[in-house]
Design a protein around this motif. Structure first.
Motif, mmCIF file in Angstrom:
data_model
loop_
_atom_site.group_PDB
_atom_site.id
_atom_site.type_symbol
_atom_site.label_atom_id
_atom_site.label_comp_id
_atom_site.label_asym_id
_atom_site.label_seq_id
_atom_site.Cartn_x
_atom_site.Cartn_y
_atom_site.Cartn_z
ATOM 1 N N ILE A 172 2.205 -11.228 -9.050
ATOM 2 C CA ILE A 172 0.930 -11.202 -8.337
ATOM 3 C C ILE A 172 0.459 -9.752 -8.265
ATOM 4 O O ILE A 172 1.102 -8.915 -7.634
ATOM 5 C CB ILE A 172 1.071 -11.809 -6.926
ATOM 6 N N LYS A 173 -0.668 -9.466 -8.924
ATOM 7 C CA LYS A 173 -1.251 -8.119 -8.941
ATOM 8 C C LYS A 173 -2.356 -8.071 -7.889
ATOM 9 O O LYS A 173 -3.341 -8.807 -7.988
ATOM 10 C CB LYS A 173 -1.800 -7.791 -10.317
ATOM 11 N N ILE A 174 -2.162 -7.180 -6.910
ATOM 12 C CA ILE A 174 -3.052 -7.157 -5.750
ATOM 13 C C ILE A 174 -3.762 -5.809 -5.646
ATOM 14 O O ILE A 174 -3.118 -4.774 -5.441
ATOM 15 C CB ILE A 174 -2.255 -7.423 -4.456
ATOM 16 N N PRO A 175 -5.102 -5.816 -5.760
ATOM 17 C CA PRO A 175 -5.841 -4.563 -5.591
ATOM 18 C C PRO A 175 -5.796 -4.113 -4.132
ATOM 19 O O PRO A 175 -5.517 -4.910 -3.231
ATOM 20 C CB PRO A 175 -7.258 -4.927 -6.035
ATOM 21 N N PRO A 176 -6.081 -2.838 -3.874
ATOM 22 C CA PRO A 176 -5.964 -2.305 -2.519
ATOM 23 C C PRO A 176 -6.796 -3.049 -1.478
ATOM 24 O O PRO A 176 -6.369 -3.189 -0.328
ATOM 25 C CB PRO A 176 -6.423 -0.854 -2.644
ATOM 26 N N GLU A 177 -7.948 -3.563 -1.869
ATOM 27 C CA GLU A 177 -8.813 -4.261 -0.914
ATOM 28 C C GLU A 177 -8.180 -5.537 -0.371
ATOM 29 O O GLU A 177 -8.594 -6.034 0.677
ATOM 30 C CB GLU A 177 -10.160 -4.612 -1.565
ATOM 31 N N ALA A 178 -7.181 -6.074 -1.061
ATOM 32 C CA ALA A 178 -6.476 -7.276 -0.606
ATOM 33 C C ALA A 178 -5.018 -6.944 -0.278
ATOM 34 O O ALA A 178 -4.179 -7.834 -0.170
ATOM 35 C CB ALA A 178 -6.549 -8.360 -1.664
ATOM 36 N N ALA A 179 -4.734 -5.644 -0.142
ATOM 37 C CA ALA A 179 -3.367 -5.193 0.169
ATOM 38 C C ALA A 179 -3.427 -4.230 1.358
ATOM 39 O O ALA A 179 -3.751 -4.644 2.456
ATOM 40 C CB ALA A 179 -2.726 -4.545 -1.059
ATOM 41 N N TYR A 180 -3.152 -2.948 1.120
ATOM 42 C CA TYR A 180 -3.072 -1.980 2.212
ATOM 43 C C TYR A 180 -4.276 -1.061 2.298
ATOM 44 O O TYR A 180 -4.313 -0.143 3.112
ATOM 45 C CB TYR A 180 -1.775 -1.178 2.094
ATOM 46 N N GLY A 181 -5.276 -1.273 1.439
ATOM 47 C CA GLY A 181 -6.564 -0.616 1.545
ATOM 48 C C GLY A 181 -6.562 0.895 1.515
ATOM 49 O O GLY A 181 -5.727 1.527 0.877
ATOM 50 N N GLU A 182 -7.534 1.459 2.227
ATOM 51 C CA GLU A 182 -7.730 2.906 2.260
ATOM 52 C C GLU A 182 -6.620 3.635 2.995
ATOM 53 O O GLU A 182 -6.419 4.829 2.786
ATOM 54 C CB GLU A 182 -9.071 3.235 2.927
ATOM 55 N N ASP A 183 -5.894 2.946 3.874
ATOM 56 C CA ASP A 183 -4.840 3.595 4.663
ATOM 57 C C ASP A 183 -3.515 3.686 3.924
ATOM 58 O O ASP A 183 -2.752 4.623 4.138
ATOM 59 C CB ASP A 183 -4.628 2.849 5.984
ATOM 60 N N GLY A 184 -3.226 2.701 3.065
ATOM 61 C CA GLY A 184 -1.924 2.663 2.423
ATOM 62 C C GLY A 184 -0.838 2.438 3.458
ATOM 63 O O GLY A 184 -1.108 2.081 4.606
ATOM 64 N N VAL A 185 0.411 2.665 3.071
ATOM 65 C CA VAL A 185 1.564 2.581 3.974
ATOM 66 C C VAL A 185 2.449 3.766 3.630
ATOM 67 O O VAL A 185 3.267 3.697 2.719
ATOM 68 C CB VAL A 185 2.349 1.263 3.806
ATOM 69 N N SER A 186 2.245 4.845 4.344
ATOM 70 C CA SER A 186 2.988 6.072 4.062
ATOM 71 C C SER A 186 4.456 5.872 4.404
ATOM 72 O O SER A 186 4.777 5.240 5.404
ATOM 73 C CB SER A 186 2.405 7.214 4.892
ATOM 74 N N PRO A 187 5.361 6.335 3.598
ATOM 75 C CA PRO A 187 5.197 7.090 2.361
ATOM 76 C C PRO A 187 5.273 6.213 1.105
ATOM 77 O O PRO A 187 5.352 6.734 0.004
ATOM 78 C CB PRO A 187 6.386 8.040 2.397
ATOM 79 N N PHE A 188 5.242 4.898 1.265
ATOM 80 C CA PHE A 188 5.512 3.988 0.146
ATOM 81 C C PHE A 188 4.301 3.659 -0.722
ATOM 82 O O PHE A 188 4.399 3.649 -1.937
ATOM 83 C CB PHE A 188 6.127 2.684 0.663
ATOM 84 N N VAL A 189 3.193 3.329 -0.085
ATOM 85 C CA VAL A 189 1.997 2.921 -0.819
ATOM 86 C C VAL A 189 0.878 3.897 -0.464
ATOM 87 O O VAL A 189 0.462 3.983 0.695
ATOM 88 C CB VAL A 189 1.571 1.479 -0.453
ATOM 89 N N ALA A 190 0.405 4.625 -1.459
ATOM 90 C CA ALA A 190 -0.683 5.581 -1.253
ATOM 91 C C ALA A 190 -1.984 4.835 -0.964
ATOM 92 O O ALA A 190 -2.120 3.654 -1.290
ATOM 93 C CB ALA A 190 -0.840 6.461 -2.497
#
Length: 150
Positions: free
Chosen positions: A105-123
């Motif tokens: 499942i390939k998920i773009p940021p708008e349907a995942a963690y968005g502009e905030d990400g999840v530091s330090p794992f997902v920018a």
């Protein structure tokens, strides 16, 4: 796993053909791509309110693995469809899967963690990829032998 960005829990879904090897699901106007890597039973699909159990490997587009229930000592994860417990793209993708199916499942940021990400794992604004096995699902709050929730 961190909570998903606020406002994405009430996602409108548009699901393409469930019989295809690749399914595109629209979540908040962006496409989530679900690529079947091993067929499931092709008869039983989870619906709102059911609790699903999945095994997954979460990676970034560059292939870096950032989380996995397949590591020693980890257990499959349970979550209720429609509860907002996981990122909207993962929930939308799992809803297209049949029992026993494996999918990427390939998920773009708008349907995942968005502009905030999840530091330090997902920018911020980063695409994420889940390799998922839909083990089972049930109408109860958790299937027998429940694992932890994500």
């Amino acid at each position: 796993m961190a909570d998903h960005p606020k406002g994405l829990a009430d996602t409108q879904l548009s699901i393409a053909n469930k019989d295809a090897d690749t399914v595109t699901v629209e979540v908040n106007g962006v496409e989530v791509v679900v690529l079947t890597t091993q067929d499931g039973d092709k008869r039983n699909f989870p619906v709102e309110g059911q609790t699903v159990r999945i095994d997954y490997i979460l990676s970034l587009a560059n292939g870096s693995v950032i989380d996995s229930t397949r590591e020693p000592g980890r257990k499959p994860v349970d979550f209720q469809i429609g509860s907002g417990e996981v990122v909207p793209g993962l929930e939308a993708g799992v809803k297209t899967m049949s029992r026993g199916q494996f999918a990427r499942i390939k998920i773009p940021p708008e349907a995942a963690y968005g502009e905030d990400g999840v530091s330090p794992f997902v920018a911020p604004n980063m695409l994420i990829i889940y390799d998922v096995e839909l083990i089972t699902f049930a109408n109860t709050s958790t299937p027998d032998g429940a694992g932890k929730k994500t």
